[in-house]
Write an enzyme that holds these catalytic residues in place. Sequence first.
Site, PDB file in Angstrom:
ATOM      1  N   SER A 173      53.252  39.219  35.262  1.00  0.00           N
ATOM      2  CA  SER A 173      51.961  38.591  34.949  1.00  0.00           C
ATOM      3  C   SER A 173      51.819  38.154  33.494  1.00  0.00           C
ATOM      4  CB  SER A 173      50.818  39.547  35.308  1.00  0.00           C
ATOM      5  OG  SER A 173      50.711  40.564  34.343  1.00  0.00           O
ATOM      6  N   LYS A 198      48.122  43.530  29.032  1.00  0.00           N
ATOM      7  CA  LYS A 198      47.350  42.290  29.214  1.00  0.00           C
ATOM      8  C   LYS A 198      46.839  41.825  27.855  1.00  0.00           C
ATOM      9  CE  LYS A 198      47.204  41.922  33.810  1.00  0.00           C
ATOM     10  NZ  LYS A 198      48.405  42.766  33.991  1.00  0.00           N
TER      11      LYS A 198
END
Lengths: 153, 420
Positions: free
Chosen positions: A74, A111
């Site tokens: 991701s 993230k």
Amino acid sequence: MQLHSSRRAAPSVLLSMTHPNRELFYRQRALLRRAVPAGFPSPADDYVEQRISLDEHLIGRRESTFFMRVAGESMRGLGIFDGDLLVVDRALPATSGCVVIAVVDGEFTVKQLLHTPEGQVLRAAHPDYADMRIKPEQDFSIWGVVSWNVHKH
Amino acid sequence: MKRAIALVDCNNFYVSCERLFRPDLEGKPVVILSNNDGCVVSRSQEVRDLGIMMAAPWFKLKDLAKKHGIIALSSNYALYADLSNRVMRLLAQYAPNQEIYSIDECFLDMTGMTELTRHGQQMRHTVRQYVGIPVCVGIASTKTLAKLANHVAKKQPHFNGVCNFNDLPVDELNTLLEKIEVGEVWGVGRRTTLRLQQMGITTVLNLKNSPASRIRAEFGVVLARTLSELGGTVCLELDELSSPRQQIICSRSFGASVVQLSELEQAVIAYTTRAAEKLRQSHSLATCVQVSIRTSPHQARQYQPDMNIPLAEPTDDTRVLCHAALSGLRQIYRSGYTYQKAGVTLSGIIAASDRPRTLFDDVAAPSAALMATIDGINRRMGSGTIRLLGEGIKKNWAMKRGNRSPRYTTELTELAVAKA
């Protein structure tokens, strides 16, 4: 750094000709002479520097720096790939826009952190992953800030 | 000038270390078990609240554990040691003198510094953020009082983790000391506590107000010194430089009971190897090896011999030390017993630089080179990469650490995983 040129006859200044023990002087001089290397001195001698250390470069604070391993795709958009080694510094402030290790529901996730008027958002760097808006009741904390990632080619 | 000594102590240290890399354990009851998963060596607050005591044998707790969902982990000393080093290095920056008292606590001499409580809060905050370990700080004019201040900081939430006795008026301090049992005082053991209680001394304040002459007469100079420290007179200075080790001990229980000499030999070689590594790390030499073996204390037939083997000259060579340890073991071993534990102690330790010169120094040089090479390889490639074959390959006696967490900070192959 030690600046030293072997051409100088430095040893002889240790004891002078007028030294009361002249015999010692000559003997010592003979010993010291033996230690002077033969041949031309290296022209690079005066330029020897410490070799680059990645450890020093990547680890700002030894006390607060930890390593982690990435699992998943991701974060590709920011150049963080599956299997990469992350350098995580817990001392850095988690400002908006930096890549963080967050704890969400008891699990580590890497993230990008964004501070928005509506609260904190964890953003992936991949079109398939939606933003994660942190709800007040959610079990959430910032564990550390990713300062580097190391990717093997 | 009034002294200011801080004691900084990590909260539930081993549990806190595990939780740093297992955030899912936050808020859950967790215990850490000793070597061979024998008994409880660290408890989370949730476990303390269940009334489970330190050193409780794990097998007796299994039902309770199941009922309350207690999570039991084997001890992971590689992780604890690394996090401890980080905490201690950070704390050292806050004071000119530091005494590292144990893996999870240190004294700091902050005499002459101002705003100590604020300083204490900053230490707590920095350690928590940088290393992720919660600590409490007790500040007072002596080490003994600092220990008690730390106890108060831990137990009474309104202090917010930092308790400074030096800031309290005497009557407030005495009110606090009145509520602490005398057994909490540093250096007062269980038997002394019982005797003190029989004399009517049950609280710290009682002890502080006892006549020194009586305490000295009944208990001797050590408790008399404790008494002066409670009164604010420094008797125990910070021990800054850890004195060179007097001995190095490597002693462990076996994972399974051992009957045969050959298995004991393997264990003794392994323990001696470990002790020799520690010896070389501290640049020291040993002049004597002691080897001991013992049967299980739960057995009817007990046998607990030991033997000292003096060495011809001081050494740090694993092979020489192993040879000595084995010769001792073979003399004390008796067949027919079931052994549970073996230990090796290196003593008569001197600094390697103080080694007496002998005629045979040239013989020693290759040994030093060999040991340095082995240590180097084991440091780079993992401990035990190169070892004496006598340690054995299939180690039936090796410790059980069934549920050890990964070595998150010391092994590249065992890093924590962040999902992306």
